[in-house]
Motif scaffolding. Structure first.
Motif, PDB file in Angstrom:
ATOM      1  N   ALA A 270       0.812  -1.214   0.000  1.00  0.00           N
ATOM      2  CA  ALA A 270       0.000   0.000   0.000  1.00  0.00           C
ATOM      3  C   ALA A 270       0.847   1.266   0.000  1.00  0.00           C
ATOM      4  O   ALA A 270       0.303   2.364  -0.054  1.00  0.00           O
ATOM      5  CB  ALA A 270      -0.940  -0.002   1.206  1.00  0.00           C
ATOM      6  N   GLY A 271       2.178   1.128   0.083  1.00  0.00           N
ATOM      7  CA  GLY A 271       3.049   2.310  -0.005  1.00  0.00           C
ATOM      8  C   GLY A 271       3.695   2.720   1.296  1.00  0.00           C
ATOM      9  O   GLY A 271       4.014   3.899   1.484  1.00  0.00           O
ATOM     10  N   PHE A 272       3.930   1.756   2.195  1.00  0.00           N
ATOM     11  CA  PHE A 272       4.596   2.048   3.464  1.00  0.00           C
ATOM     12  C   PHE A 272       5.835   1.173   3.608  1.00  0.00           C
ATOM     13  O   PHE A 272       5.895   0.072   3.058  1.00  0.00           O
ATOM     14  CB  PHE A 272       3.652   1.772   4.643  1.00  0.00           C
ATOM     15  N   ARG A 273       6.818   1.668   4.359  1.00  0.00           N
ATOM     16  CA  ARG A 273       7.969   0.835   4.706  1.00  0.00           C
ATOM     17  C   ARG A 273       8.044   0.712   6.219  1.00  0.00           C
ATOM     18  O   ARG A 273       7.773   1.676   6.954  1.00  0.00           O
ATOM     19  CB  ARG A 273       9.265   1.417   4.154  1.00  0.00           C
ATOM     20  N   LEU A 274       8.392  -0.451   6.694  1.00  0.00           N
ATOM     21  CA  LEU A 274       8.439  -0.719   8.126  1.00  0.00           C
ATOM     22  C   LEU A 274       9.533   0.103   8.793  1.00  0.00           C
ATOM     23  O   LEU A 274      10.668   0.176   8.310  1.00  0.00           O
ATOM     24  CB  LEU A 274       8.691  -2.212   8.368  1.00  0.00           C
ATOM     25  N   ALA A 275       9.200   0.727   9.919  1.00  0.00           N
ATOM     26  CA  ALA A 275      10.178   1.507  10.687  1.00  0.00           C
ATOM     27  C   ALA A 275      10.533   0.812  11.990  1.00  0.00           C
ATOM     28  O   ALA A 275      11.703   0.680  12.338  1.00  0.00           O
ATOM     29  CB  ALA A 275       9.636   2.907  10.958  1.00  0.00           C
ATOM     30  N   SER A 276       9.540   0.378  12.757  1.00  0.00           N
ATOM     31  CA  SER A 276       9.834  -0.309  14.017  1.00  0.00           C
ATOM     32  C   SER A 276       8.671  -1.215  14.393  1.00  0.00           C
ATOM     33  O   SER A 276       7.536  -1.020  13.946  1.00  0.00           O
ATOM     34  CB  SER A 276      10.118   0.689  15.144  1.00  0.00           C
ATOM     35  N   LEU A 277       8.985  -2.198  15.215  1.00  0.00           N
ATOM     36  CA  LEU A 277       8.001  -3.210  15.619  1.00  0.00           C
ATOM     37  C   LEU A 277       8.018  -3.358  17.129  1.00  0.00           C
ATOM     38  O   LEU A 277       9.079  -3.457  17.746  1.00  0.00           O
ATOM     39  CB  LEU A 277       8.337  -4.550  14.960  1.00  0.00           C
ATOM     40  N   ASP A 278       6.840  -3.367  17.727  1.00  0.00           N
ATOM     41  CA  ASP A 278       6.686  -3.562  19.163  1.00  0.00           C
ATOM     42  C   ASP A 278       5.990  -4.895  19.389  1.00  0.00           C
ATOM     43  O   ASP A 278       4.970  -5.200  18.750  1.00  0.00           O
ATOM     44  CB  ASP A 278       5.841  -2.432  19.761  1.00  0.00           C
ATOM     45  N   GLU A 279       6.532  -5.708  20.286  1.00  0.00           N
ATOM     46  CA  GLU A 279       5.944  -6.996  20.629  1.00  0.00           C
ATOM     47  C   GLU A 279       5.492  -6.962  22.078  1.00  0.00           C
ATOM     48  O   GLU A 279       6.261  -6.612  22.970  1.00  0.00           O
ATOM     49  CB  GLU A 279       6.952  -8.123  20.423  1.00  0.00           C
ATOM     50  N   ASP A 280       4.251  -7.340  22.319  1.00  0.00           N
ATOM     51  CA  ASP A 280       3.701  -7.386  23.675  1.00  0.00           C
ATOM     52  C   ASP A 280       2.874  -8.655  23.778  1.00  0.00           C
ATOM     53  O   ASP A 280       1.729  -8.701  23.331  1.00  0.00           O
ATOM     54  CB  ASP A 280       2.844  -6.146  23.933  1.00  0.00           C
ATOM     55  N   GLY A 281       3.470  -9.718  24.332  1.00  0.00           N
ATOM     56  CA  GLY A 281       2.798 -11.007  24.336  1.00  0.00           C
ATOM     57  C   GLY A 281       2.550 -11.459  22.903  1.00  0.00           C
ATOM     58  O   GLY A 281       3.427 -11.377  22.050  1.00  0.00           O
ATOM     59  N   PRO A 282       1.330 -11.880  22.579  1.00  0.00           N
ATOM     60  CA  PRO A 282       1.042 -12.331  21.214  1.00  0.00           C
ATOM     61  C   PRO A 282       0.721 -11.189  20.254  1.00  0.00           C
ATOM     62  O   PRO A 282       0.465 -11.419  19.082  1.00  0.00           O
ATOM     63  CB  PRO A 282      -0.188 -13.225  21.403  1.00  0.00           C
ATOM     64  N   TRP A 283       0.734  -9.942  20.739  1.00  0.00           N
ATOM     65  CA  TRP A 283       0.287  -8.801  19.936  1.00  0.00           C
ATOM     66  C   TRP A 283       1.460  -8.077  19.290  1.00  0.00           C
ATOM     67  O   TRP A 283       2.520  -7.924  19.890  1.00  0.00           O
ATOM     68  CB  TRP A 283      -0.510  -7.823  20.796  1.00  0.00           C
ATOM     69  N   ARG A 284       1.230  -7.589  18.063  1.00  0.00           N
ATOM     70  CA  ARG A 284       2.229  -6.825  17.339  1.00  0.00           C
ATOM     71  C   ARG A 284       1.664  -5.446  16.997  1.00  0.00           C
ATOM     72  O   ARG A 284       0.536  -5.318  16.501  1.00  0.00           O
ATOM     73  CB  ARG A 284       2.627  -7.545  16.040  1.00  0.00           C
ATOM     74  N   SER A 285       2.464  -4.437  17.268  1.00  0.00           N
ATOM     75  CA  SER A 285       2.164  -3.058  16.879  1.00  0.00           C
ATOM     76  C   SER A 285       3.358  -2.570  16.079  1.00  0.00           C
ATOM     77  O   SER A 285       4.502  -2.840  16.456  1.00  0.00           O
ATOM     78  CB  SER A 285       1.955  -2.168  18.109  1.00  0.00           C
ATOM     79  N   ALA A 286       3.110  -1.860  14.993  1.00  0.00           N
ATOM     80  CA  ALA A 286       4.217  -1.472  14.116  1.00  0.00           C
ATOM     81  C   ALA A 286       4.060  -0.040  13.642  1.00  0.00           C
ATOM     82  O   ALA A 286       2.945   0.458  13.457  1.00  0.00           O
ATOM     83  CB  ALA A 286       4.289  -2.405  12.904  1.00  0.00           C
ATOM     84  N   SER A 287       5.199   0.620  13.444  1.00  0.00           N
ATOM     85  CA  SER A 287       5.187   1.941  12.816  1.00  0.00           C
ATOM     86  C   SER A 287       5.802   1.819  11.431  1.00  0.00           C
ATOM     87  O   SER A 287       6.737   1.040  11.203  1.00  0.00           O
ATOM     88  CB  SER A 287       5.947   2.967  13.661  1.00  0.00           C
ATOM     89  N   PHE A 288       5.248   2.584  10.500  1.00  0.00           N
ATOM     90  CA  PHE A 288       5.686   2.601   9.111  1.00  0.00           C
ATOM     91  C   PHE A 288       5.907   4.050   8.683  1.00  0.00           C
ATOM     92  O   PHE A 288       5.373   4.980   9.284  1.00  0.00           O
ATOM     93  CB  PHE A 288       4.613   1.992   8.191  1.00  0.00           C
ATOM     94  N   ARG A 289       6.652   4.215   7.598  1.00  0.00           N
ATOM     95  CA  ARG A 289       6.790   5.505   6.942  1.00  0.00           C
ATOM     96  C   ARG A 289       6.199   5.405   5.540  1.00  0.00           C
ATOM     97  O   ARG A 289       6.368   4.399   4.851  1.00  0.00           O
ATOM     98  CB  ARG A 289       8.261   5.927   6.846  1.00  0.00           C
ATOM     99  N   ALA A 290       5.483   6.453   5.140  1.00  0.00           N
ATOM    100  CA  ALA A 290       4.869   6.485   3.817  1.00  0.00           C
ATOM    101  C   ALA A 290       5.916   6.812   2.770  1.00  0.00           C
ATOM    102  O   ALA A 290       6.685   7.756   2.921  1.00  0.00           O
ATOM    103  CB  ALA A 290       3.753   7.527   3.793  1.00  0.00           C
ATOM    104  N   THR A 291       5.969   6.026   1.710  1.00  0.00           N
ATOM    105  CA  THR A 291       6.928   6.256   0.636  1.00  0.00           C
ATOM    106  C   THR A 291       6.274   7.115  -0.449  1.00  0.00           C
ATOM    107  O   THR A 291       5.067   7.085  -0.637  1.00  0.00           O
ATOM    108  CB  THR A 291       7.397   4.928   0.023  1.00  0.00           C
ATOM    109  N   GLU A 292       7.099   7.848  -1.180  1.00  0.00           N
ATOM    110  CA  GLU A 292       6.562   8.762  -2.191  1.00  0.00           C
ATOM    111  C   GLU A 292       5.948   8.019  -3.360  1.00  0.00           C
ATOM    112  O   GLU A 292       4.883   8.367  -3.850  1.00  0.00           O
ATOM    113  CB  GLU A 292       7.670   9.697  -2.684  1.00  0.00           C
TER     114      GLU A 292
END
Length: 318
Positions: A270-292
């Motif tokens: 969809a036009g994003f690149r992964l920046a960082s990943l947070d793991e908390d038990g079985p759950w994943r939260s992630a930050s991305f940056r939008a690419t041009e």
């Protein structure tokens, strides 16, 4: 089943085999069915629902859906009514201040926390809305927001629930935050929490169910955060990209470990690149940056962090 005047439907599910990953799947299932939040109580996962038109049919359909999710493990599912006042007292039990990072703490209103210089305290009472720091997806989003939000940014919170993420973004320095939430009961909780935190001048509540067209119309923003079940996140990804400026950020959560590889691929397409990943038990939260261009450069990706720590961000507070 006869309902009292002020009532919430309490739904309880208990698997016959103990499994943390299965418990997470069932908790996600309860939220997907419309549950306001999920509590572990004496081996049961418990959630509350606004009164359905036909409670018996709703419980039967929920039993069938949760049984499919748990298969081949068998689950017990039960429903009963709970008065609103009893519910409010129930959810006060177990809520306590949570220090998420060096500076960010979340607390319910009945437990005041002294705000030291440089610290950020977010006061949140959930009401009948999902969103306290007791859930791994919310904690992950808060840690990521603490590392991302900079002074004066604009932020969009999609599926805002209690408003905890919108409030946190404003308290972390965002000058304009739009919280989108279609549930009228959750909208009330957001407005109460916005007022309690003194950020009404920065947070606007939009009563709507989000779709890609709405998100595109609302943008562009410096950042977007969405803590929703993964099945809802995927179709919204084009809308998220339209709502985020080039090189802006996106935080996604509500993603189970088993769902993460597919969600990452979908976000990148969809036009994003992964920046960082947070793991908390079985759950994943992630930050991305939008690419041009939407075409990603070669990416080795950040190493997944453990025990709720975010790669490249402040360590979790005790």
């Amino acid at each position: 089943m006869t309902a009292p005047e002020r009532r919430w439907l309490e739904l309880r599910v208990r698997p016959t085999a103990v499994d943390d990953d299965l418990a997470a799947v069932l908790a996600e299932g309860l939220v997907g069915l419309g549950g306001r939040a999920v509590e572990e109580r004496d081996g049961w996962l418990v959630s509350h629902f606004a009164e359905p038109a036909d409670a018996d049919s709703f419980v039967a359909e929920a039993r069938e859906a949760l049984s499919r999710m748990a298969a081949p493990v068998r689950v017990e599912v039960d429903g009963s009514w709970q008065a609103h006042e009893d519910w409010a007292e129930t959810w006060k039990r177990g809520l306590e201040p949570r220090r998420l990072t060096d500076r960010l703490t979340v607390t319910p209103s009945w437990i005041p926390v002294e705000e030291a210089p440089g610290s950020v305290v977010v006061v949140v009472d959930p009401g009948m809305a999902f969103g306290t720091a007791e859930h791994g997806t919310t904690r992950g989003c808060l840690r990521l927001l603490d590392a991302l939000v900079t002074e004066g940014e604009s932020v969009l919170d999609v599926g805002a629930g209690s408003g905890i993420l919108a409030v946190a973004a404003a308290r972390l320095g965002a000058s304009r935050v739009v919280a989108v939430e279609g549930d009228p009961l959750a909208k009330e909780a957001i407005e109460d929490n916005v007022e309690a935190n003194g950020v009404a001048d920065r947070v606007t509540v939009r009563a709507a169910w989000a779709d890609a067209a709405l998100l595109a119309a609302l943008g562009p923003f410096d950042g977007v955060v969405a803590n929703i079940e993964s099945g809802v996140l995927r179709p919204l990804l084009p809308g998220f990209r339209a709502a985020v400026r080039d090189e802006g950020w996106l935080v996604l959560s509500g993603i189970l470990d088993m769902e993460w590889p597919g969600m990452r691929r979908a976000a990148e397409e969809a036009g994003f690149r992964l920046a960082s990943l947070d793991e908390d038990g079985p759950w994943r939260s992630a930050s991305f940056r939008a690419t041009e261009s939407g075409r990603l450069p070669p990416d080795t990706g950040p190493q997944a962090s453990r025990s709720g720590r975010v790669a490249g961000s402040r360590p979790t507070g005790s």
